[in-house]
Design a protein around this motif. Structure first.
Motif, mmCIF file in Angstrom:
data_model
loop_
_atom_site.group_PDB
_atom_site.id
_atom_site.type_symbol
_atom_site.label_atom_id
_atom_site.label_comp_id
_atom_site.label_asym_id
_atom_site.label_seq_id
_atom_site.Cartn_x
_atom_site.Cartn_y
_atom_site.Cartn_z
ATOM 1 N N VAL A 16 0.847 -1.195 0.000
ATOM 2 C CA VAL A 16 0.000 0.000 0.000
ATOM 3 C C VAL A 16 0.885 1.249 0.000
ATOM 4 N N TYR A 17 1.911 1.241 0.828
ATOM 5 C CA TYR A 17 2.843 2.384 0.882
ATOM 6 C C TYR A 17 3.512 2.577 -0.491
ATOM 7 N N ALA A 18 4.035 1.494 -1.038
ATOM 8 C CA ALA A 18 4.756 1.585 -2.315
ATOM 9 C C ALA A 18 3.850 2.070 -3.435
ATOM 10 N N TYR A 19 2.619 1.618 -3.450
ATOM 11 C CA TYR A 19 1.710 2.061 -4.510
ATOM 12 C C TYR A 19 1.382 3.547 -4.387
ATOM 13 N N GLY A 20 1.462 4.102 -3.186
ATOM 14 C CA GLY A 20 1.336 5.551 -3.046
ATOM 15 C C GLY A 20 2.462 6.264 -3.765
ATOM 16 N N VAL A 21 3.667 5.735 -3.636
ATOM 17 C CA VAL A 21 4.828 6.296 -4.328
ATOM 18 C C VAL A 21 4.685 6.094 -5.838
ATOM 19 N N ILE A 22 4.276 4.901 -6.227
ATOM 20 C CA ILE A 22 4.125 4.581 -7.655
ATOM 21 C C ILE A 22 3.112 5.523 -8.300
ATOM 22 N N GLY A 23 1.987 5.734 -7.626
ATOM 23 C CA GLY A 23 0.964 6.633 -8.157
ATOM 24 C C GLY A 23 1.469 8.053 -8.303
ATOM 25 N N GLY A 24 2.338 8.469 -7.398
ATOM 26 C CA GLY A 24 2.882 9.819 -7.454
ATOM 27 C C GLY A 24 3.879 10.038 -8.582
ATOM 28 N N LYS A 25 4.385 8.972 -9.165
ATOM 29 C CA LYS A 25 5.380 9.085 -10.241
ATOM 30 C C LYS A 25 4.811 8.690 -11.603
ATOM 31 N N THR A 26 3.501 8.478 -11.660
ATOM 32 C CA THR A 26 2.879 8.061 -12.915
ATOM 33 C C THR A 26 1.731 9.005 -13.256
ATOM 34 N N ASP A 27 1.218 8.852 -14.463
ATOM 35 C CA ASP A 27 0.034 9.594 -14.873
ATOM 36 C C ASP A 27 -0.711 8.760 -15.912
ATOM 37 N N GLY A 28 -1.866 9.231 -16.318
ATOM 38 C CA GLY A 28 -2.634 8.557 -17.358
ATOM 39 C C GLY A 28 -2.964 7.117 -17.008
#
Length: 155
Positions: A16-28
């Motif tokens: 869950v923590y990592a996906y917060g980071v992943i979402g912050g570095k992606t778009d679309g």
């Protein structure tokens, strides 16, 4: 010894923590995929917490932050982190898959299947089976194009 349910829960907290980071570095489309992964791991985390409580245990709480295995600077790093996180979550469920409780085995099998599918969705590559070459492969195996000889019919 850490209970397999607690081990799986710890992996879900980290995911869950990592996906917060992943979402912050992606778009679309990648952000949509990250959000789906975040939601899936959050739901599984909540289910594991409930299972531990029902069994009379105390579920471990999430850490305020988790060390990432590398700096996530851009979307390529985010994709690489997503694949790694999914692989680690799958590994965390392995012990639970051997539990004597059939419902826990099913839970673990489903979690491992979903994690493997998410990892593949992020990066369509499959790690080699033991004894096979170590490099990751993509695509389908080569197709034999030579015709197979047909035995002659008997008179």
């Amino acid at each position: 010894m850490i209970d397999p349910l607690e081990k799986a829960l710890a992996a879900e907290h980290a995911a869950v923590y990592a996906y917060g980071v992943i979402g912050g570095k992606t778009d679309g489309a990648l952000r949509t995929k990250a959000t789906a992964g975040f939601d899936a791991h959050r739901a599984r985390r909540d289910r594991l917490r409930t299972l531990i409580l029902r069994r009379g245990g105390t579920p471990p709480e999430a850490d305020p932050a988790y060390p990432l295995p590398f700096d996530v600077k851009d979307k390529d790093d985010a994709v690489r982190l997503a694949v790694l996180i999914e692989e680690r979550v799958v590994a965390a469920y392995l012990e639970l898959a051997g539990d004597g409780d059939a419902s826990l085995r099913r839970l673990a099998a489903q979690a491992m299947q979903e994690g493997a599918a998410r990892a593949y969705d992020w990066r369509p590559a499959v790690a080699a089976f033991p004894g096979m070459p170590a490099e990751r492969t993509t695509g389908s195996p080569p197709v034999k194009t030579e015709p197979t000889p047909v035995p002659a019919a008997s008179p």
